[in-house]
Design an enzyme around this catalytic site. Structure first.
Site, PDB file in Angstrom:
ATOM      1  CE1 TYR A 204      -4.127  -1.928   0.746  1.00 53.29           C
ATOM      2  CE2 TYR A 204      -2.520  -3.392   1.782  1.00 53.29           C
ATOM      3  CZ  TYR A 204      -3.784  -3.174   1.261  1.00 53.29           C
ATOM      4  OH  TYR A 204      -4.706  -4.178   1.250  1.00 53.29           O
ATOM      5  N   PRO A 205       0.387   2.339  -0.501  1.00 56.35           N
ATOM      6  CG  PRO A 205      -0.963   4.021  -1.401  1.00 56.35           C
ATOM      7  CD  PRO A 205      -0.899   2.533  -1.186  1.00 56.35           C
ATOM      8  CB  CYS A 206       2.093   2.816   4.197  1.00 53.23           C
ATOM      9  SG  CYS A 206       3.421   1.746   3.670  1.00 53.23           S
ATOM     10  CG  HIS A 207       5.180   6.150   0.017  1.00 54.31           C
ATOM     11  ND1 HIS A 207       4.584   5.012  -0.497  1.00 54.31           N
ATOM     12  CD2 HIS A 207       5.141   7.082  -0.961  1.00 54.31           C
ATOM     13  CE1 HIS A 207       4.218   5.274  -1.754  1.00 54.31           C
ATOM     14  NE2 HIS A 207       4.533   6.518  -2.060  1.00 54.31           N
ATOM     15  NE  ARG A 208       1.205   7.901  -3.190  1.00 59.75           N
ATOM     16  CZ  ARG A 208       0.608   7.038  -4.022  1.00 59.75           C
ATOM     17  NH1 ARG A 208      -0.640   6.678  -3.834  1.00 59.75           N
ATOM     18  NH2 ARG A 208       1.275   6.560  -5.047  1.00 59.75           N
TER      19      ARG A 208
END
Length: 105
Positions: A58-62
């Site tokens: 998932y784009p958890c860095h966002r």
DNA sequence: ATTTTGACACTCT
DNA sequence: CAGAGTGCCAAAA
């Protein structure tokens, strides 16, 4: 009948929202917390994300904190965000005023 | 059961 | 925004 939201439902809710953050935007723990109906528990979101790799990509860095600070101990985050065009105001703070995700854009 | 810890937030200064 | 203080909540010690 109504039952209390359990961890697995919570994980699903958090990750499904994180998945909706568009490239070039960032959200905050508090914003996600509010969206899942737990405005007081931003820490819970952070806890879920800390284990998110186990559930898939998932784009958890966002997701950053309210001041735009990136997560400690997540060294790839800055690079990943820069690759998506996010501007940083210093070593570990994104320009959140400019990139914060608003629902419905 | 009490204290510490942690991918947090809000209010002031 | 940076720092300090306070509130929050769940997991771990």
């Amino acid at each position: 009948m109504h039952r209390k939201v359990m961890d697995e439902d919570l994980i699903y809710l958090v990750l499904s929202l994180v998945e909706e953050i568009p490239i070039g935007f960032v959200s905050t723990y508090g914003q996600i917390a509010a969206l899942i109906g737990n405005p007081k528990n931003a820490r819970l979101v952070g806890r879920v994300l800390s284990m998110s790799e186990y559930f898939g990509k998932y784009p958890c860095h966002r997701v950053v904190d309210h001041s735009g600070r990136i997560a400690p101990h997540f060294k790839n985050q800055k690079l990943l965000l820069q690759e998506e065009g996010i501007h940083f105001i210093n070593e570990n703070h994104v320009d959140i005023k400019r990139h914060k995700w608003k629902i419905g854009e």
